[in-house]
Write an enzyme that holds these catalytic residues in place. Sequence first.
Site, PDB file in Angstrom:
ATOM      1  N   ARG A 108      94.354 -60.770  67.395  1.00 53.34           N
ATOM      2  CA  ARG A 108      95.758 -60.590  67.019  1.00 53.34           C
ATOM      3  C   ARG A 108      96.411 -59.460  67.799  1.00 53.34           C
ATOM      4  NH1 ARG A 108      99.588 -62.903  67.101  1.00 53.34           N
ATOM      5  NH2 ARG A 108      98.378 -64.523  66.042  1.00 53.34           N
ATOM      6  N   LYS A 143     117.351 -49.992  75.638  1.00 52.77           N
ATOM      7  CA  LYS A 143     117.218 -50.582  74.305  1.00 52.77           C
ATOM      8  C   LYS A 143     115.865 -51.298  74.206  1.00 52.77           C
ATOM      9  CE  LYS A 143     122.211 -51.057  73.859  1.00 52.77           C
ATOM     10  NZ  LYS A 143     123.366 -51.975  73.761  1.00 52.77           N
ATOM     11  N   LYS A 175     128.558 -41.331  79.274  1.00 47.19           N
ATOM     12  CA  LYS A 175     128.991 -42.435  78.425  1.00 47.19           C
ATOM     13  C   LYS A 175     130.169 -42.016  77.544  1.00 47.19           C
ATOM     14  CE  LYS A 175     126.223 -45.658  77.504  1.00 47.19           C
ATOM     15  NZ  LYS A 175     125.228 -46.553  76.841  1.00 47.19           N
ATOM     16  N   GLU A 209     130.626 -44.363  82.428  1.00 53.02           N
ATOM     17  CA  GLU A 209     131.042 -45.527  81.650  1.00 53.02           C
ATOM     18  C   GLU A 209     132.564 -45.499  81.508  1.00 53.02           C
ATOM     19  OE1 GLU A 209     129.118 -47.199  77.774  1.00 53.02           O
ATOM     20  OE2 GLU A 209     130.689 -45.791  77.193  1.00 53.02           O
ATOM     21  N   ASP A 230     132.614 -51.265  80.686  1.00 54.40           N
ATOM     22  CA  ASP A 230     132.103 -51.519  79.351  1.00 54.40           C
ATOM     23  C   ASP A 230     133.002 -52.464  78.563  1.00 54.40           C
ATOM     24  OD1 ASP A 230     130.240 -51.088  77.226  1.00 54.40           O
ATOM     25  OD2 ASP A 230     131.729 -49.812  76.261  1.00 54.40           O
TER      26      ASP A 230
END
Length: 294
Positions: A108, A143, A175, A209, A230
């Site tokens: 597993r 992410k 950002k 950004e 963005d």
Amino acid sequence: MIQEDAVPQIDWGRADLLIELALNEDLDTTGDVTTNSVVPEEAVATAVLRCKEPRMVLAGIQIAERVFKMVEPRLQFRTMKDDGDVCEYGEIIAEISGPARGILVAERTALNFLQRLCGVATTASKYAEALKGTKTEILDTRKTTPGFRNLEKYAVAVGGATNHRVGLYDRVMIKDNHRELAAMEGAGGIARSVQRAREKYPELEVEVEADTLDEVREAVEAHADYIMLDNMSDDMMAEAVKLVAGRAKLEASGGITLERLPRIGKLGVDFVSSGALTHSVKAADISLDIEAEK
């Protein structure tokens, strides 16, 4: 086939730690109570890893082997496919032979790693294929599953997509929240932020950004190396391409879907980044089957 120069190396120190943690949460201090009860200690067996997907890009076969060998060093692991190969339904990926208990204990954990990484590689290959014939590259993001970034970025590259920055340390990325804080000091926050980044980390590329065309204009005038567009519409991105006119690399991000990629590829942006390559992929279907003695 894998373009090896574009694929990051597996960090085996991190990978071994992840494998040890995964085995520990399965075995704790007692071990596999079912296998220890049912399977004789001297039993030997042969098992195969089999693809159960119509089409799957293999990634992580070395990780699977590492799991089996960490559980039982006497196991023999023979690969029929290599990372980057396309596997079809029913194809055998690898064969494992030796002590039967070791095969079942590792099963597993090995599959969890392999199915996850194959899912990432297969998704990346679909996104890369959607941009085929254009000059636009598909990028991953940060992410990623905590602790799995190296492995997931490896799988992205194996699938034919391109890695974005690895972490917070290898590229300056200004950002929206950085912009908001910079704006508290007054107008010209983007230009001021780019200048400070250049002074602090002159060896690093700088990305900004931008949510609006005015921000795109400010970023290009500040000589940012990259500008992230963005959540812009196709029309806005087309305007940004004209505005920048090659003075910075453009990256489309936000609201990116597989269906939208061919349109974006025609707009002239250099890159498209998508968290979907890692944050929401479906694990590939792979089975481990004990082979009957012939």
